[in-house]
Design an enzyme around this catalytic site. Sequence first.
Site, PDB file in Angstrom:
ATOM      1  N   SER A 183       4.292  10.434   7.467  1.00 20.56           N
ATOM      2  CA  SER A 183       5.284  10.815   6.465  1.00 20.56           C
ATOM      3  C   SER A 183       5.831  12.226   6.634  1.00 20.56           C
ATOM      4  CB  SER A 183       4.690  10.650   5.071  1.00 20.56           C
ATOM      5  OG  SER A 183       3.642  11.569   4.888  1.00 20.56           O
ATOM      6  N   HIS A 211       5.291   3.450   4.725  1.00 22.18           N
ATOM      7  CA  HIS A 211       6.587   4.095   4.989  1.00 22.18           C
ATOM      8  C   HIS A 211       7.413   3.332   6.030  1.00 22.18           C
ATOM      9  CE1 HIS A 211       6.560   7.862   2.722  1.00 22.18           C
ATOM     10  NE2 HIS A 211       5.271   7.967   2.999  1.00 22.18           N
ATOM     11  N   LYS A 242       7.490   1.812  -2.527  1.00 23.23           N
ATOM     12  CA  LYS A 242       8.443   2.605  -1.741  1.00 23.23           C
ATOM     13  C   LYS A 242       9.714   1.768  -1.492  1.00 23.23           C
ATOM     14  CE  LYS A 242       5.246   6.011  -0.013  1.00 23.23           C
ATOM     15  NZ  LYS A 242       3.804   5.816   0.251  1.00 23.23           N
TER      16      LYS A 242
HETATM   17  C1  LIG Z   1       2.485   6.018  -0.329  1.00 21.95           C
HETATM   18  C2  LIG Z   1       1.381   5.606   0.571  1.00 21.95           C
HETATM   19  C3  LIG Z   1       0.245   4.984   0.070  1.00 21.95           C
HETATM   20  C4  LIG Z   1       0.002   4.803  -1.407  1.00 21.95           C
HETATM   21  O1  LIG Z   1       0.789   3.776  -1.936  1.00 21.95           O
HETATM   22  P1  LIG Z   1       0.750   3.517  -3.498  1.00 21.95           P
HETATM   23  O2  LIG Z   1       1.128   2.091  -3.634  1.00 21.95           O
HETATM   24  O3  LIG Z   1       1.720   4.466  -4.113  1.00 21.95           O
HETATM   25  O4  LIG Z   1      -0.637   3.780  -3.961  1.00 21.95           O
HETATM   26  C5  LIG Z   1      -0.724   4.562   0.960  1.00 21.95           C
HETATM   27  N1  LIG Z   1      -0.574   4.750   2.280  1.00 21.95           N
HETATM   28  C6  LIG Z   1       0.504   5.366   2.796  1.00 21.95           C
HETATM   29  C7  LIG Z   1       0.615   5.557   4.276  1.00 21.95           C
HETATM   30  C8  LIG Z   1       1.505   5.828   1.959  1.00 21.95           C
HETATM   31  O5  LIG Z   1       2.555   6.449   2.471  1.00 21.95           O
END
Ligand SMILES: *Cc1c(COP(=O)(O)O)cnc(C)c1O
Length: 397
Positions: A183, A211, A242
């Site tokens: 990220s 992502h 996301k």
């Molecule tokens: C955002 C993210 C998470 C967490 O996801 P949520 O559903 O918001 O708990 C887990 N792993 C990665 C790689 C992320 O970018």
Amino acid sequence: MYKDFQAHLKSEIKSIKDAGLYKDERIITSPQRADITVKGGKKVLNFCANNYLGLSDNPRLIKAAKAAMDKRGYGMSSVRFICGTGDLQKELEKKIAEFFGTEDAILYTSCFDANGGVFEPLFTEEDAIISDSLNHASIIDGVRLCKAVRYRYANADMNELENCLKQAQKQRYRIIVSDGVFSMDGNVTPLDQMYKLAQKYNAMIMVDESHSAGVVGKTGRGTTELHHLRGKVEILTGTLGKSFGGAVGGFVTGKKEIVEILRQRSRPYLFSNSIPPMVAAAGIEMFNMMSRTNKLQDKLHANTKYFVEKMKKAGFDIKPTQSAICAIMLYDAKLSQQMAAKLLDEGIYVVGFYYPVVPKDLARIRVQVSAGHSKAQLDRAITAFTKIGKELGILKK
Ligand SMILES: *Cc1c(COP(=O)(O)O)cnc(C)c1O
């Protein structure tokens, strides 16, 4: 007791502030989307949400969520295996597996929970987990909850991974674990090379597509699409928070026996509530949309390409990206904060990252492009970046 503890907390808070690491929340008073209103009434263009496909305020998803509330009520009031499983949750799991070309899927209330619950039921002290050094906090926590022997390799460094795999021959089962897209840089994990190493050294693979799902690959099916490995990776995890509408929910998808064991033994699944019907219904609608068209993915890819090319042309130093994350390198913590503040004055909402979130001297501004951005909005951002870049001496006048 609390008096002493309070003093302790206050001093901790002060040290966070003194280090310049105190996180303030900016309050949004509009729906999440490309143009948002923040408290005080200021309107800004949002370039720091994970709303990659612009679905957070999508009318079809809202309609599906409302209809589900009318038909199935508000909440489930139960964990899945007691009485928290509805037809919508089951249907959504099927849709997830179809989307990724996997055998089955299991829902969690977040990907944080999915990653927290995936390792411990599957692996013991006899096994090895080989993890990328930049993996998400939830993977790190999930691995900690499991007794497997841990190995770690530098971000996307396949030589180090190979060394880990050699050492891990001592263990019974081996799994390589990586984020799909990292990220902070926007790079995609080299899944093709990872897969070859996994074959050579008899290991399995898990990719967290949080992502990358919806973003990476021609139709947004993630890293396995990009590297032509659909259905070949044992475990994928991901989020509905996301690209996929941005509400809540996480999942593990992959081999059916893995999912079956998780339903029996995964603690966040067994001991935490089910996602609500409205979220499941909106998720189903979202996957139905994706199965009909790749319009949003095409737009996102075109937007990202446009933004990166224009910014490079303007003279900015942008990390090579294979996702919708663009790291605009400034190499100076203070400059990254100044630039973000000045951009906000121009109505462009971005975040500057610096140590310890990224390595020392690699401070940057991260831009997250969305299919929800219009070309005019991208142009406004590029113009503002260029203006502030000149003001701060990052670009030549
Ligand atoms: C955002 C993210 C998470 C967490 O996801 P949520 O559903 O918001 O708990 C887990 N792993 C990665 C790689 C992320 O970018």
